[in-house]
Design an enzyme around this catalytic site. Structure first.
Site, PDB file in Angstrom:
ATOM      1  N   GLU A  37       0.834  -1.207   0.000  1.00  0.00           N
ATOM      2  CA  GLU A  37       0.000   0.000   0.000  1.00  0.00           C
ATOM      3  C   GLU A  37       0.870   1.259   0.000  1.00  0.00           C
ATOM      4  OE1 GLU A  37      -3.384   0.636  -0.126  1.00  0.00           O
ATOM      5  OE2 GLU A  37      -3.434  -1.443  -0.797  1.00  0.00           O
ATOM      6  N   CYS A 192     -12.067   1.970 -14.722  1.00  0.00           N
ATOM      7  CA  CYS A 192     -12.391   3.391 -14.545  1.00  0.00           C
ATOM      8  C   CYS A 192     -11.082   4.164 -14.437  1.00  0.00           C
ATOM      9  CB  CYS A 192     -13.256   3.568 -13.294  1.00  0.00           C
ATOM     10  SG  CYS A 192     -14.041   5.178 -13.223  1.00  0.00           S
ATOM     11  N   CYS A 199     -15.951   2.245 -20.107  1.00  0.00           N
ATOM     12  CA  CYS A 199     -17.287   2.230 -19.513  1.00  0.00           C
ATOM     13  C   CYS A 199     -18.156   1.077 -20.020  1.00  0.00           C
ATOM     14  CB  CYS A 199     -17.991   3.558 -19.761  1.00  0.00           C
ATOM     15  SG  CYS A 199     -17.114   4.930 -18.991  1.00  0.00           S
ATOM     16  N   CYS A 202     -17.773  -1.854 -17.880  1.00  0.00           N
ATOM     17  CA  CYS A 202     -17.833  -1.582 -16.442  1.00  0.00           C
ATOM     18  C   CYS A 202     -19.132  -2.139 -15.848  1.00  0.00           C
ATOM     19  CB  CYS A 202     -17.763  -0.079 -16.217  1.00  0.00           C
ATOM     20  SG  CYS A 202     -17.997   0.380 -14.483  1.00  0.00           S
ATOM     21  N   CYS A 208     -24.172   4.610 -13.596  1.00  0.00           N
ATOM     22  CA  CYS A 208     -23.141   5.644 -13.397  1.00  0.00           C
ATOM     23  C   CYS A 208     -23.626   6.977 -14.000  1.00  0.00           C
ATOM     24  CB  CYS A 208     -21.841   5.201 -14.054  1.00  0.00           C
ATOM     25  SG  CYS A 208     -20.583   6.478 -14.055  1.00  0.00           S
TER      26      CYS A 208
END
Ligand code: SF4
Length: 359
Positions: A37, A192, A199, A202, A208
């Site tokens: 991370e 994204c 899209c 997605c 969305c």
């Protein structure tokens, strides 16, 4: 779209299309997730993978990292940038060994209190390694949510960020939090995307708002532009008769803290001034002074224009070799030291010139 449908669509998509083979997705301990991370905070996955594998090979657990010399940690970080991240990793490992018996804390507040770990990173560590129910809001999640809800305003702005946290918390399911966390991160990274989001593939596209209104490219709003100042410096690449280069270690705090660097001359960029500066500040008499074209290194808050100056040392009246923060460095036999990216570049160029001269 209610939260249950949102998370269910994401989880289904992730089962089939998500990323499952990244090195930090194997043996998911808090330590391994934490390192990934932190590395991923400012750096792309493709770049991080080799750094991560090298780091894990050398520091397989918290104790190994805590016991290492900071120099070695910075060495393995060379090229990744934002070196405060590496210094914080090292400090945090020592804190965990001393205060938590070497066990990564499992309470969100305790993780957030550690150096260099913010709310979203702490939540990601506990969600991914321990399936704890915490929402994350990293750059990928911000992008997905600002588009999905067509949220106006720069996501770094307080009110916008608060709104995003509310959405993130509402959407994060209590069950399968780990999978959901990975899924929304993966969606942001692979579908994204910042530019050219895909899209049509997605799992959220029907609901969305940005997609439905054909305004995807408006979101997220860009950070308001500030003109960042330009600073300049002269870096001296001083070589002795063995072609070793004089290096100094920077103070532990501040820009490039703890990294090894070239002396920076605080004088006019003309031969006489540089020569005087070297004599006065380093007790090194120099000759064959050559000014090279400057290079620009950009920090988050200023540009640094660096003029490299090459010179030969013809007399050394100092005791610099006795100082621990200085060294004559053999670029042909590199050892474990951390360098800032532009310094590394200048040393590599120096090495190529020497190699060329030897051939
Ligand atoms: S439909 Fe497009 S803009 Fe909306 S979340 Fe999916 S990829 Fe992002």
């Amino acid at each position: 779209m209610n939260p249950a449908s949102f998370s269910s669509a994401l989880l289904k998509w992730h089962d089939k299309h998500g990323r499952h083979d990244l090195p930090w997705q194997q043996n998911k301990t808090a330590y391994r997730i934490w390192i990934s991370e932190i590395m991923l905070q400012q750096t792309q996955v493709a770049t991080v993978i080799s750094y991560y594998n090298n780091f894990m090979a050398r520091f397989p657990d918290l104790t190994a990292l805590a016991n290492a010399k900071l120099d070695e940690v910075l060495h393995l970080w060379t090229g990744l940038g934002y070196y405060a991240r590496a210094r914080n990793l090292h400090r945090t490992a020592q804190i965990i060994v001393n205060d938590f018996n070497g066990h990564f804390p499992d309470k969100l507040e305790a993780v957030i209190a550690l150096p260099g770990i913010g709310r979203s990173t702490a939540a990601a560590i506990l969600a991914l390694s321990d399936n704890q129910h915490h929402a994350i809001l990293d750059g990928n999640v911000k992008r997905v949510l600002t588009r999905f809800y067509a949220i106006e305003g720069w996501p770094g702005k307080k009110q916008v960020e608060q709104l995003l946290w509310q959405h993130a918390e509402r959407l994060t399911p209590k069950k399968k939090t780990a999978q959901y966390t990975q899924a929304i991160m993966d969606l942001g990274a692979t579908i994204c995307k910042r530019s050219k989001p895909e899209c049509t593939t997605c799992p959220l596209h029907v609901h969305c708002l940005a997609h439905k209104t054909d305004t995807v490219s408006h979101y997220p709003f860009a950070k308001p532009k500030k003109n960042i100042p330009v600073r300049s410096t002269i870096m001296l690449l001083l070589r002795d008769s063995d072609n070793k280069v004089f290096l100094q270690q920077r103070p532990p705090a501040g820009i490039w803290g703890g990294l090894w660097s070239l002396p920076e001359a605080d004088c006019k960029p003309v031969s006489r001034s540089v020569s005087q500066w070297s004599q006065q500040q380093l007790s090194l008499q120099i000759d064959n002074i050559v000014f090279e074209k400057s290079l620009r290194h950009t920090f988050s808050h200023f540009h640094l224009d660096i003029t490299p100056v090459y010179a030969s040392v013809i007399a050394n009246t100092s005791s610099v070799m006795e100082q621990t923060e200085s060294v004559w460095y053999n670029t042909c036999e590199p050892d474990a030291r951390g360098f800032a990216a532009p310094v590394k570049k200048l040393l590599d160029t120096h090495n190529e010139v020497i190699a060329g001269a030897i051939i």
